[in-house]
Write an enzyme that holds these catalytic residues in place. Structure first.
Site, PDB file in Angstrom:
ATOM      1  N   LYS A   1      23.535 -24.547  31.455  1.00  0.00           N
ATOM      2  CA  LYS A   1      24.656 -24.735  32.389  1.00  0.00           C
ATOM      3  C   LYS A   1      24.233 -25.616  33.566  1.00  0.00           C
ATOM      4  CE  LYS A   1      28.057 -22.513  30.444  1.00  0.00           C
ATOM      5  NZ  LYS A   1      27.738 -21.839  29.314  1.00  0.00           N
TER       6      LYS A   1
ATOM      7  N   LYS B   1      34.489 -21.890  22.849  1.00  0.00           N
ATOM      8  CA  LYS B   1      35.837 -21.865  23.425  1.00  0.00           C
ATOM      9  C   LYS B   1      36.231 -23.194  24.034  1.00  0.00           C
ATOM     10  CE  LYS B   1      35.511 -17.219  25.037  1.00  0.00           C
ATOM     11  NZ  LYS B   1      34.314 -17.149  25.768  1.00  0.00           N
TER      12      LYS B   1
ATOM     13  N   LYS C   1      27.289 -24.393  17.634  1.00  0.00           N
ATOM     14  CA  LYS C   1      28.120 -23.253  17.237  1.00  0.00           C
ATOM     15  C   LYS C   1      29.563 -23.466  17.679  1.00  0.00           C
ATOM     16  CE  LYS C   1      26.730 -20.860  21.426  1.00  0.00           C
ATOM     17  NZ  LYS C   1      27.727 -20.315  22.279  1.00  0.00           N
TER      18      LYS C   1
HETATM   19  P1  TYM Z   1      31.349 -15.288  25.347  1.00  0.00           P
HETATM   20  O1  TYM Z   1      32.663 -15.182  26.028  1.00  0.00           O
HETATM   21  O2  TYM Z   1      30.654 -16.594  25.337  1.00  0.00           O
HETATM   22  O3  TYM Z   1      31.491 -14.838  23.847  1.00  0.00           O
HETATM   23  C1  TYM Z   1      32.085 -13.587  23.515  1.00  0.00           C
HETATM   24  C2  TYM Z   1      31.406 -12.997  22.302  1.00  0.00           C
HETATM   25  O4  TYM Z   1      31.529 -13.881  21.181  1.00  0.00           O
HETATM   26  C3  TYM Z   1      30.239 -14.167  20.648  1.00  0.00           C
HETATM   27  N1  TYM Z   1      30.204 -15.559  20.168  1.00  0.00           N
HETATM   28  C4  TYM Z   1      29.779 -15.913  18.952  1.00  0.00           C
HETATM   29  N2  TYM Z   1      29.290 -15.185  17.931  1.00  0.00           N
HETATM   30  C5  TYM Z   1      28.954 -15.850  16.801  1.00  0.00           C
HETATM   31  N3  TYM Z   1      29.099 -17.198  16.638  1.00  0.00           N
HETATM   32  C6  TYM Z   1      29.600 -17.966  17.636  1.00  0.00           C
HETATM   33  N4  TYM Z   1      29.779 -19.279  17.443  1.00  0.00           N
HETATM   34  C7  TYM Z   1      29.944 -17.332  18.871  1.00  0.00           C
HETATM   35  N5  TYM Z   1      30.459 -17.774  20.051  1.00  0.00           N
HETATM   36  C8  TYM Z   1      30.601 -16.669  20.823  1.00  0.00           C
HETATM   37  C9  TYM Z   1      29.267 -13.960  21.801  1.00  0.00           C
HETATM   38  O5  TYM Z   1      27.962 -13.685  21.343  1.00  0.00           O
HETATM   39  C10 TYM Z   1      29.892 -12.774  22.506  1.00  0.00           C
HETATM   40  O6  TYM Z   1      29.527 -11.566  21.879  1.00  0.00           O
HETATM   41  N6  TYM Z   1      28.131 -13.212  28.534  1.00  0.00           N
HETATM   42  C11 TYM Z   1      29.150 -12.904  27.548  1.00  0.00           C
HETATM   43  C12 TYM Z   1      30.289 -12.065  28.083  1.00  0.00           C
HETATM   44  C13 TYM Z   1      29.889 -10.777  28.698  1.00  0.00           C
HETATM   45  C14 TYM Z   1      29.351  -9.651  28.048  1.00  0.00           C
HETATM   46  C15 TYM Z   1      29.179  -8.671  29.057  1.00  0.00           C
HETATM   47  C16 TYM Z   1      29.004  -9.394  26.729  1.00  0.00           C
HETATM   48  C17 TYM Z   1      30.024 -10.479  30.024  1.00  0.00           C
HETATM   49  N7  TYM Z   1      29.595  -9.205  30.220  1.00  0.00           N
HETATM   50  C18 TYM Z   1      28.646  -7.405  28.760  1.00  0.00           C
HETATM   51  C19 TYM Z   1      28.461  -8.129  26.439  1.00  0.00           C
HETATM   52  C20 TYM Z   1      28.306  -7.157  27.441  1.00  0.00           C
HETATM   53  C21 TYM Z   1      29.721 -14.223  27.067  1.00  0.00           C
HETATM   54  O7  TYM Z   1      29.696 -15.209  27.726  1.00  0.00           O
HETATM   55  O8  TYM Z   1      30.360 -14.141  25.866  1.00  0.00           O
END
Ligand code: TYM
Length: 333
Positions: free
Chosen positions: A114, A199, A196
Site C-alpha cells: 500500500k 475488489k 488474485k
Molecule cells: P478483504 O476485504 O480484502 O477480503 C475479504 C476476505 O476475502 C478474502 N479474499 C480472497 N480469498 C481468496 N482469493 C482471493 N482472490 C481473495 N481476495 C480476498 C480475504 O482473504 C478475506 O478473507 N483485512 C481484511 C478485513 C478484515 C478482517 C478483520 C478479516 C478486517 N478485520 C478481522 C478477518 C478478521 C481484508 O482486507 O479483507
C-alpha cells in the site's frame, strides 16, 4: 452445555464482492454459522486507510451487507455488523498499539504494497492496520477466523499481539487461527493469470457476485489460454491451472474430469472449456446476484439487520472490554 468456539471475520466495503471473497471467506462464514458463535463484520473503518473519500461508502456497505445475506448468512443466527458501530473496537485497538512495534508493522507485506501504491497517503492507520484487525478479532475473544490466503500474515500478527497481551497482563485471549473448511487457505486467481481477484484492481479479470450473465461469459471467454499441451500429461502452466481451479469451484465433478482427461490426452479445446465454465459460473452467480439486488432495495430490512448486529456485537465487546481494562490495571476501585 459446552461453550461454542467463537468465530470472527470481516470484509472491507471498498467495492463489489467477487469470487475470491466468496471462496476465501463467505463460503466458510455460511457453513460456520451452523456450528459456532459467529461475528461477521463490514470493516468500514479499515476502508478509510485506503479510501478516504467516503462518497461511495454507504452504498458499498449496504451492498456488501445484502451480499452477505444473499450468500446465505442468517442475521438471526450470527451477528452481522459494521465495525464503526462497535466503538469498543477502537479502544482495544489503542491498547494493542502499545504492544505492537514499529519495525514489525513496517515489515508487513500489505503495508509495503500500500505504501508503494499510495505514496502520497502513507498514513498511520495504514501502518497499524493489522493492529485494528487484531482488535476486531480479540474483541470477541474469537479463536477461528475464516479468511483467504492473503490474510495469513495478518492472522499471525493477531496471534502475536494476543500472546503479548496475555504474557504482560494475564491470560485473556485465545490464539486466533486462520480457518478454511477442507485443506489450506484459498487464493482465487485473476483471469489474466497475474495476481488474485480483487475488489478494486484488475476488474476485467475479476468475476463479481454482481456481474450480469453476459459479463461473466465475456470475462471468462477472454481468460488467458494458449494452443494447448503438445505432450500427454504435461504440467499445466499457471494460467491454465487457474481455469481448472475455477471449474473445480463451480462445475460438477463429471465435467471437471472430462476436461482434465482431454488436457492429459492433448485434445483439450479451451474455447469449449471456457464456454462450459461460463454456463456453470452463471448458474452459480445469478441467484446470488438476484437475491442481493432484492435485499439491497429493502432499506428498512437492512437497517434492522445492522442495528441488531451492532447490539449483539456490542454486548460481546462490552463484556471483553471490562476484562481488558481490569487486566491492564485501568480499574482503580
Ligand atoms: P478483504 O476485504 O480484502 O477480503 C475479504 C476476505 O476475502 C478474502 N479474499 C480472497 N480469498 C481468496 N482469493 C482471493 N482472490 C481473495 N481476495 C480476498 C480475504 O482473504 C478475506 O478473507 N483485512 C481484511 C478485513 C478484515 C478482517 C478483520 C478479516 C478486517 N478485520 C478481522 C478477518 C478478521 C481484508 O482486507 O479483507
Amino acid at each position: 452445555m459446552q461453550k461454542k468456539d467463537i468465530v470472527m471475520s470481516g470484509i472491507r466495503p471498498t467495492g463489489f464482492l467477487h469470487l475470491g471473497n466468496y471462496f476465501g471467506a463467505l463460503r466458510n462464514f455460511v457453513r460456520m454459522q451452523e456450528e459456532y458463535e459467529c461475528y461477521f463484520m463490514l470493516a468500514d473503518v479499515h476502508s478509510l486507510t485506503t479510501h478516504p473519500d467516503t462518497k461511495e461508502l454507504a452504498g458499498h456497505v449496504k451492498r456488501v451487507l445484502a451480499e452477505y445475506i444473499a450468500c446465505g448468512l442468517d442475521p438471526e443466527k450470527v451477528a452481522l455488523y459494521c465495525q464503526s458501530h462497535v466503538p469498543e473496537t477502537t479502544e482495544l485497538y489503542l491498547y494493542l498499539n502499545m504492544l505492537a512495534y514499529k519495525g514489525e508493522l513496517e515489515k508487513t507485506t500489505t503495508f509495503k504494497e500500500k505504501a508503494r501504491s499510495q505514496p502520497d497517503n502513507v498514513n498511520a492507520g495504514l501502518l497499524t492496520y493489522p493492529v485494528l484487525q487484531a482488535a476486531d478479532i480479540l474483541l470477541h475473544r474469537a479463536s477461528l477466523v475464516p479468511v483467504g490466503k492473503d490474510q495469513e500474515q495478518h492472522l499471525e500478527m493477531s496471534r502475536n499481539f494476543a500472546n503479548r497481551f496475555n504474557h504482560r497482563y494475564g491470560d485473556l485471549f485465545p490464539e486466533p487461527k486462520a480457518f478454511n473448511f477442507g485443506s489450506g487457505l484459498v487464493k482465487v486467481p485473476s483471469l489474466d493469470g497475474a495476481g488474485k481477484m480483487s475488489k478494486s484492481e484488475n476488474q476485467s479479470a475479476t468475476i463479481y457476485l454482481s456481474d450480469s450473465d453476459d459479463a461473466i461469459r465475456k470475462k471468462l471467454m477472454k481468460a488467458k489460454t494458449d494452443s494447448g499441451p503438445t505432450a500427454p500429461n504435461t504440467v499445466k502452466p499457471d494460467y491454465i491451472e487457474n481455469i481448472f481451479q475455477l471449474m473445480r469451484l463451480v462445475s460438477d465433478e463429471a465435467t471437471l474430469v472430462s476436461f482434465e482427461k482431454a488436457y492429459d490426452e492433448c485434445r483439450i479445446r479451451y474455447g469449449d472449456m471456457k464456454k462450459q465454465l461460463g454456463e456453470d459460473m452463471v448458474k452459480f452467480i445469478a441467484p446470488i446476484r438476484e437475491k442481493a439486488e432484492s435485499i439491497r432495495n429493502d432499506e428498512g430490512y437492512l437497517r434492522s439487520v445492522m442495528e441488531k448486529g451492532a447490539a449483539k456485537a456490542g454486548a460481546s465487546a462490552a463484556a471483553t472490554m471490562e476484562k481488558v481494562r481490569a487486566a491492564i490495571g485501568l480499574k482503580y476501585y
